[in-house]
Design a protein around this motif. Structure first.
Motif, PDB file in Angstrom:
ATOM      1  N   GLN A   1       0.832  -1.214   0.000  1.00  0.00           N
ATOM      2  CA  GLN A   1       0.000   0.000   0.000  1.00  0.00           C
ATOM      3  C   GLN A   1       0.859   1.254   0.000  1.00  0.00           C
ATOM      4  N   TRP A   2       1.929   1.221   0.795  1.00  0.00           N
ATOM      5  CA  TRP A   2       2.811   2.386   0.833  1.00  0.00           C
ATOM      6  C   TRP A   2       3.449   2.648  -0.529  1.00  0.00           C
ATOM      7  N   TYR A   3       3.719   1.564  -1.258  1.00  0.00           N
ATOM      8  CA  TYR A   3       4.353   1.728  -2.569  1.00  0.00           C
ATOM      9  C   TYR A   3       3.548   2.692  -3.429  1.00  0.00           C
ATOM     10  N   TRP A   4       2.238   2.539  -3.444  1.00  0.00           N
ATOM     11  CA  TRP A   4       1.415   3.389  -4.309  1.00  0.00           C
ATOM     12  C   TRP A   4       1.423   4.836  -3.837  1.00  0.00           C
ATOM     13  N   VAL A   5       1.375   5.008  -2.493  1.00  0.00           N
ATOM     14  CA  VAL A   5       1.426   6.377  -1.955  1.00  0.00           C
ATOM     15  C   VAL A   5       2.740   7.047  -2.368  1.00  0.00           C
ATOM     16  N   LEU A   6       3.840   6.323  -2.133  1.00  0.00           N
ATOM     17  CA  LEU A   6       5.159   6.906  -2.394  1.00  0.00           C
ATOM     18  C   LEU A   6       5.393   7.101  -3.890  1.00  0.00           C
ATOM     19  N   LEU A   7       4.945   6.141  -4.687  1.00  0.00           N
ATOM     20  CA  LEU A   7       5.121   6.269  -6.132  1.00  0.00           C
ATOM     21  C   LEU A   7       4.401   7.513  -6.643  1.00  0.00           C
ATOM     22  N   GLY A   8       3.171   7.703  -6.160  1.00  0.00           N
ATOM     23  CA  GLY A   8       2.406   8.883  -6.574  1.00  0.00           C
ATOM     24  C   GLY A   8       3.157  10.160  -6.238  1.00  0.00           C
ATOM     25  N   CYS A   9       3.647  10.253  -4.993  1.00  0.00           N
ATOM     26  CA  CYS A   9       4.363  11.461  -4.586  1.00  0.00           C
ATOM     27  C   CYS A   9       5.631  11.649  -5.411  1.00  0.00           C
ATOM     28  N   ALA A  10       6.370  10.557  -5.640  1.00  0.00           N
ATOM     29  CA  ALA A  10       7.634  10.669  -6.376  1.00  0.00           C
ATOM     30  C   ALA A  10       7.384  11.104  -7.815  1.00  0.00           C
ATOM     31  N   VAL A  11       6.347  10.538  -8.440  1.00  0.00           N
ATOM     32  CA  VAL A  11       6.058  10.908  -9.828  1.00  0.00           C
ATOM     33  C   VAL A  11       5.684  12.389  -9.908  1.00  0.00           C
ATOM     34  N   LEU A  12       4.846  12.843  -8.957  1.00  0.00           N
ATOM     35  CA  LEU A  12       4.471  14.260  -8.953  1.00  0.00           C
ATOM     36  C   LEU A  12       5.700  15.146  -8.758  1.00  0.00           C
ATOM     37  N   ALA A  13       6.578  14.746  -7.847  1.00  0.00           N
ATOM     38  CA  ALA A  13       7.771  15.556  -7.572  1.00  0.00           C
ATOM     39  C   ALA A  13       8.663  15.628  -8.806  1.00  0.00           C
ATOM     40  N   VAL A  14       8.871  14.486  -9.453  1.00  0.00           N
ATOM     41  CA  VAL A  14       9.758  14.459 -10.620  1.00  0.00           C
ATOM     42  C   VAL A  14       9.167  15.299 -11.751  1.00  0.00           C
ATOM     43  N   LEU A  15       7.868  15.122 -12.005  1.00  0.00           N
ATOM     44  CA  LEU A  15       7.243  15.893 -13.090  1.00  0.00           C
ATOM     45  C   LEU A  15       7.252  17.386 -12.776  1.00  0.00           C
ATOM     46  N   GLY A  16       6.950  17.715 -11.514  1.00  0.00           N
ATOM     47  CA  GLY A  16       6.934  19.124 -11.115  1.00  0.00           C
ATOM     48  C   GLY A  16       8.294  19.767 -11.341  1.00  0.00           C
ATOM     49  N   ALA A  17       9.348  19.060 -10.932  1.00  0.00           N
ATOM     50  CA  ALA A  17      10.693  19.615 -11.093  1.00  0.00           C
ATOM     51  C   ALA A  17      11.053  19.724 -12.565  1.00  0.00           C
ATOM     52  N   ARG A  18      10.694  18.704 -13.336  1.00  0.00           N
ATOM     53  CA  ARG A  18      11.005  18.703 -14.769  1.00  0.00           C
ATOM     54  C   ARG A  18      10.325  19.898 -15.446  1.00  0.00           C
TER      55      ARG A  18
END
Lengths: 353, 281
Positions: free
Chosen positions: A178-195
């Motif tokens: 379950q944590w994987y999905w939470v963390l993946l979502g946050c990481a994807v948003l962070a990477v896209l936001g920075a990009r």
């Protein structure tokens, strides 16, 4: 310079500014997405927990690279900012009983504020001098975290209740999944936001300050403001990483935010590639994964060589250090550059250039 | 002459041609005991190409650095006249403003030793020239789709006209540190033009170039001037170029203004001939 595919003619600026153009690039993206979606179903709990810590590290490394790689402001304060994020979110969640998204958001904002505050020396200092000034911020924050009893549960470290968002409760049985999905979502948003940040004007101003601060001011960039903003934005990402790690590990103690952590994150972005979002991701994966892999493989060797067993941790560290040195010697611009060169090689094959 | 029809004005000054744009009054700059500038006064007129000449160490670059806020003169004023869309005029003392404030008034410059953003591409360098005309909001930037992307496209159209004018098409996506010296100089001119200058300051735009590159650069400066009547204040050592393209010339020597007038008047000025031009100039 990286080679680009030829024969692509864009019909609008909008198309040209897209992150991916060719069919091959979209295919690679699809493969990556498939791999990320399949990961939790393939890996066991142990490996999934490692992937989860990597995802948190990715967010932190992207944040640090915004400051160091893109804006050129060296920071040794990463651990301190992670601590601000972790303690803030944990306290708001535990003691003020705020829902987790709210507490994490508050942690991001507060860490951004702390980053802006401790970034003020950057207005006067550059390079190594700034590094020492940020080292002070690291020590001050960790000192406060260590001495302030409010940040502890009696004599024990601050513990955080298992995560629940609204009515949704993370269960013991499926914890990593379950944590994987939470963390993946946050990481994807962070990477896209920075990009995205670095293909728009604000991010370009950060890079202008890095390359030539005098010229940047001469075209109207408020260098003071750009530096403080870069510290705040970077710290916001780092605060997010800190807050997520607090909820994930369910305990917060100053010992996990020492100077060693700051240096580990610096190593991530240097090995991965300064001034590259993808590089920050590669670096985070590398620095978190290689020690685990070394541990596994050296452990396997150690079984057959019993006289080494007492020295295994030391050997592990030495090999890890050696691997980093080799990578930097062979490609100082990091894993991102190695990946570029591999792509170039395939594109030109069977020719050399 | 440039024949292509350009959509955008490169000139953001609305002061009528022939009126004073920049009045330098008694500007004095000291570094310890060294008088870099001593009570220098002259006026730059809207729509003219105005050259500043003088021997090495005369204070030419110091003057430009005062005008762009990099040096803070101890005395004197540099008054820039600005007229807004409604025709309201205002005056700003450049000697008292910080560099980015001065840039926001439309005073753009190039540097003697090229100061480009070396890791960025030509396009990114030019887009940075548009910085003061863009809005920089964090969340919109990170979302990208929507206002941030629309803004990028809008300013890209402006930048593409500058690329066309300066013939930089072939270099658009190259990192500037990989470009030849002459092209880098041209990119620097382009970056200043992207600011949409009310006053263009050029510090030795032709230094270190061969005759052909100098001709090209002079052509680009004249194109910009003829096309949009951008007021130019330039420092240059090549007398042939200066006499050809300038409407007015000011001469500095040891931080003092020793001559100021049309090219012919300056050529006939005894003090200037002795200090700088030499007998057979």
């Amino acid at each position: 310079m990286a080679a680009t595919a030829t024969g692509i003619y864009h019909r609008s600026y909008q198309r040209e500014m897209a992150l991916r153009h060719t069919r091959a690039e979209y295919l690679r993206l699809a493969l990556l997405v498939t791999a990320l979606l399949a990961t939790p179903y393939v890996l066991d709990r142990y490996w999934l927990s490692i992937v989860n810590t990597i995802l948190i590290a990715v967010i932190g490394a992207v944040g640090l690279n915004i400051l160091v790689g893109f804006t050129g402001q060296i920071s040794l304060g990463q651990g301190g900012f992670l601590a601000v994020g972790a303690f803030t979110s944990a306290l708001l969640y535990e003691r003020a009983a705020l829902p987790m998204p709210v507490s994490v958001l508050c942690a991001v904002l507060l860490t951004a504020g702390a980053g802006a505050l401790f970034g003020l020396p950057a207005l006067r200092l550059k390079g190594l001098y700034l590094a020492i000034a940020t080292l002070a911020s690291q020590e001050i924050i960790v000192f406060i975290a260590r001495r302030w009893t409010f940040l502890r549960d009696g004599s024990a470290p601050l513990s955080v209740e298992r995560l629940h968002i609204g009515g949704y409760q993370i269960t013991r049985e499926y914890f990593e999944f379950q944590w994987y999905w939470v963390l993946l979502g946050c990481a994807v948003l962070a990477v896209l936001g920075a990009r995205n940040l670095f293909r728009s004007g604000l991010g370009r101003a950060f890079m202008a300050v890095r390359d030539q601060d005098i010229a940047a001011s001469a075209i109207g960039v408020n260098v003071t403001r750009a530096k403080v903003t870069a510290f705040a934005v970077s710290s916001g990402f780092v605060g997010l990483a800190g807050a997520l790690s607090a909820h994930y590990t369910e305990t917060v103690t100053w010992e996990s935010f020492t100077l060693e952590v700051s240096i580990l994150y610096l190593a991530m972005i240097i090995v991965g590639g300064l001034g590259s979002i993808a590089g920050a991701c590669y670096g985070a994966v590398f620095m978190m994964l290689v020690p685990v892999l070394l541990n596994e493989s050296i452990g396997a060797v150690g079984d057959s060589l019993p006289f080494l067993s007492g020295r295994l941790p030391a050997i592990e560290n030495a090999v890890f250090g050696l691997v980093i040195i080799l990578f930097l010697l062979l490609e100082p611009r990091g894993l991102d550059r190695i990946w570029q060169r591999m792509k170039d090689y395939l594109r030109f094959w069977p020719f050399r250039y | 002459m440039v024949s292509r029809a350009y959509r955008f004005s490169l000139n953001s000054s609305r002061v009528p041609a022939g009126e004073p744009l920049l009045e330098i009054r008694d500007l004095s700059l000291r570094f310890g005991g060294i008088h870099a500038l001593s009570a220098v006064s002259f006026t730059v007129t809207q729509g003219q190409v105005h050259a500043v000449i003088g021997p090495n160490g005369a204070g030419k670059s110091s003057l430009l650095n005062c005008l762009s806020g990099l040096y803070r003169p101890q005395q004197g004023q540099a008054l820039l006249h600005v007229r807004d869309d409604a025709g309201e005029s205002s005056t700003h003392d450049l000697a008292r403003l910080r560099p980015h404030r001065i840039a926001r008034l439309g005073v753009a410059r190039s540097f003697q030793n090229i100061e480009l953003f070396g890791h960025l591409t030509v396009l990114e360098n030019l887009m940075l020239g548009r910085h003061i005309h863009m809005r920089h909001r964090l969340l919109a930037s990170m979302v990208w789709f929507g206002p941030a992307r629309r803004q990028e496209v809008r300013h890209r159209e402006f930048v593409e006209e500058v690329i066309d004018l300066l013939q930089l098409q072939a270099h658009r996506h190259q990192p500037v540190s990989a470009l030849a010296y002459g092209i880098q100089k041209r990119v620097e001119l382009g970056r200043a033009l992207c600011v949409e200058p009310s006053l263009l300051l050029l510090d030795e735009p032709m230094a270190g170039m061969n005759a052909e590159e100098k001709e090209d650069m002079a052509r680009y400066i004249l194109d910009v001037h003829e096309l949009r009547h951008v007021t130019v204040l330039l420092i240059e050592h090549d007398m042939g170029v200066v006499m050809d393209i300038s409407d007015r010339i000011s001469v500095l020597d040891f931080g003092r203004l020793i001559g100021d007038g049309t090219p012919d008047a300056v050529r006939a000025n005894r003090a200037v001939v002795e200090a700088y031009l030499g007998a057979d100039a």
